[in-house]
Design a protein around this motif. Sequence first.
Motif, PDB file in Angstrom:
ATOM      1  N   TYR A   1      23.033  29.965  55.449  1.00 21.84           N
ATOM      2  CA  TYR A   1      23.196  31.350  55.004  1.00 21.84           C
ATOM      3  C   TYR A   1      24.667  31.772  55.071  1.00 21.84           C
ATOM      4  O   TYR A   1      25.190  32.397  54.138  1.00 21.84           O
ATOM      5  CB  TYR A   1      22.347  32.274  55.877  1.00 21.84           C
TER       6      TYR A   1
ATOM      7  N   LEU B   1      21.025  36.438  48.361  1.00 23.96           N
ATOM      8  CA  LEU B   1      21.403  36.570  49.775  1.00 23.96           C
ATOM      9  C   LEU B   1      20.459  37.500  50.521  1.00 23.96           C
ATOM     10  O   LEU B   1      20.131  37.262  51.690  1.00 23.96           O
ATOM     11  CB  LEU B   1      22.845  37.061  49.886  1.00 23.96           C
TER      12      LEU B   1
ATOM     13  N   ARG C   1      23.682  36.842  42.831  1.00 20.88           N
ATOM     14  CA  ARG C   1      23.992  36.181  44.103  1.00 20.88           C
ATOM     15  C   ARG C   1      23.631  37.083  45.280  1.00 20.88           C
ATOM     16  O   ARG C   1      23.064  36.625  46.285  1.00 20.88           O
ATOM     17  CB  ARG C   1      25.474  35.805  44.131  1.00 20.88           C
TER      18      ARG C   1
ATOM     19  N   TYR D   1      20.691  32.135  40.293  1.00 20.80           N
ATOM     20  CA  TYR D   1      20.344  32.319  41.711  1.00 20.80           C
ATOM     21  C   TYR D   1      18.847  32.592  41.905  1.00 20.80           C
ATOM     22  O   TYR D   1      18.452  33.390  42.754  1.00 20.80           O
ATOM     23  CB  TYR D   1      21.202  33.420  42.340  1.00 20.80           C
TER      24      TYR D   1
ATOM     25  N   TYR E   1      24.391  22.174  50.976  1.00 23.30           N
ATOM     26  CA  TYR E   1      24.907  23.444  50.468  1.00 23.30           C
ATOM     27  C   TYR E   1      25.536  23.277  49.088  1.00 23.30           C
ATOM     28  O   TYR E   1      25.290  24.072  48.173  1.00 23.30           O
ATOM     29  CB  TYR E   1      25.933  24.017  51.452  1.00 23.30           C
TER      30      TYR E   1
ATOM     31  N   PHE F   1      16.090  27.322  45.344  1.00 25.43           N
ATOM     32  CA  PHE F   1      16.484  27.143  46.745  1.00 25.43           C
ATOM     33  C   PHE F   1      15.287  26.614  47.544  1.00 25.43           C
ATOM     34  O   PHE F   1      15.425  25.650  48.311  1.00 25.43           O
ATOM     35  CB  PHE F   1      16.955  28.482  47.324  1.00 25.43           C
TER      36      PHE F   1
ATOM     37  N   PHE G   1      26.598  30.328  52.211  1.00 25.62           N
ATOM     38  CA  PHE G   1      26.331  31.040  50.957  1.00 25.62           C
ATOM     39  C   PHE G   1      26.959  32.431  50.951  1.00 25.62           C
ATOM     40  O   PHE G   1      27.247  32.982  49.889  1.00 25.62           O
ATOM     41  CB  PHE G   1      24.824  31.159  50.718  1.00 25.62           C
TER      42      PHE G   1
ATOM     43  N   ARG H   1      24.138  25.191  45.931  1.00 25.61           N
ATOM     44  CA  ARG H   1      24.990  26.223  45.313  1.00 25.61           C
ATOM     45  C   ARG H   1      25.170  25.961  43.828  1.00 25.61           C
ATOM     46  O   ARG H   1      25.018  26.862  43.003  1.00 25.61           O
ATOM     47  CB  ARG H   1      26.355  26.287  46.006  1.00 25.61           C
TER      48      ARG H   1
END
Length: 365
Positions: free
Chosen positions: A304, A350, A346, A277, A265, A282, A307, A269
């Motif tokens: 998840y 998500l 961000r 992002y 993570y 990712f 984040f 991140r």
Amino acid sequence: MYFRKLFSLAFVRSKCKKDSEITSYVNGGIFLSEKYKELLEQYDIKVLSTFRSRGTFQCETEQGLALLKEYHGSLQKLALEYEWKEKLANAGFLTTDRYFLTREESLVTYDRYRTPFVLKHYFKGRECDCRNLSDVTASCRNLAFLHKVSSSIEEIPFENLKTETTSHLFERKNRELRSIRKFIGKVHGKNDFELLYMNCFDSFYKEASHALAHLLKAEADLADTDCGMCHGAYHYHNVLILSDYSVATVNFESLCYQPYLLDLYLFLRKTLEKNHYNYAFFEAGISGYSIYRRLTEKDFLFLYLLFLYPEKFWKISNQYYNHRKSWIPPKTLEKLQKVLAQNEERHTFLKQFAAFLNTLDKNFL
């Protein structure tokens, strides 16, 4: 030629005088300050050449590249780090900055002012470029291999293997956010940072509470998340890409026992923050990590939820609160402005992550 040699010698001596050091001529043509000469003589090595890099002193030896640096941490933690790196090497994870022992079998040596130094094996390479997809994939593959090897080692040097649950971590951070909000609320004549902080606090705190609520709801399902010895600060500064595109892992000072996914993570991140992002980074990281450690549906859910928490906002809040309040560095305001500017990106990430989770299990979210 004679005058050139005299000039070179004078130049080296003048540089050393600035550091209150005396220059020695050793090892068949290497200029070495008396300080470093005395330190290196305590090791069973032959120095072939020396140079400085980013505030460190590096030298080529017959055993390869080495790095000499001051050490300001706990000697107990240093011994633990040394032991763990040796265990990793014996188990097949070789490319770490393992420590040299002195002739007296000590990890630390001292200069004439009793400043502690350590000597570490090092590597000719460059820092991971977190804007390069191939580097991100290679770094996460290396991390998964580190975790795979770590999980195979039975004897863990930590005596207390209890780790703070993630829900307790989120609760603690939320308490800190409330305390900071209360503190700033009482400040008279607020500066630009404090005014902006008060203006955006409610929205970020709502996100933090939302993340905690979701985590508490799923915590029973996440109880069996794999824990083990983790790097603790696995980000692009501590990952070196070597000439053959293999990877070296350095700076294990934050070594700790925690869920393996916290290492992943942190790396993802920080990488995503550097790349607006972009979901592709990712995917690249997950692809690399999955080569050695397959992620389960619950692993993805845990990632998840991590984040989901506004970590960067909490981090800036914490830095402000622990800093001298009479003067706030301009960079602190810039960081908060950047977090605000990136928050929409961000949220887009998500949403993409949530859509992926729903392809795994409709009941996750």
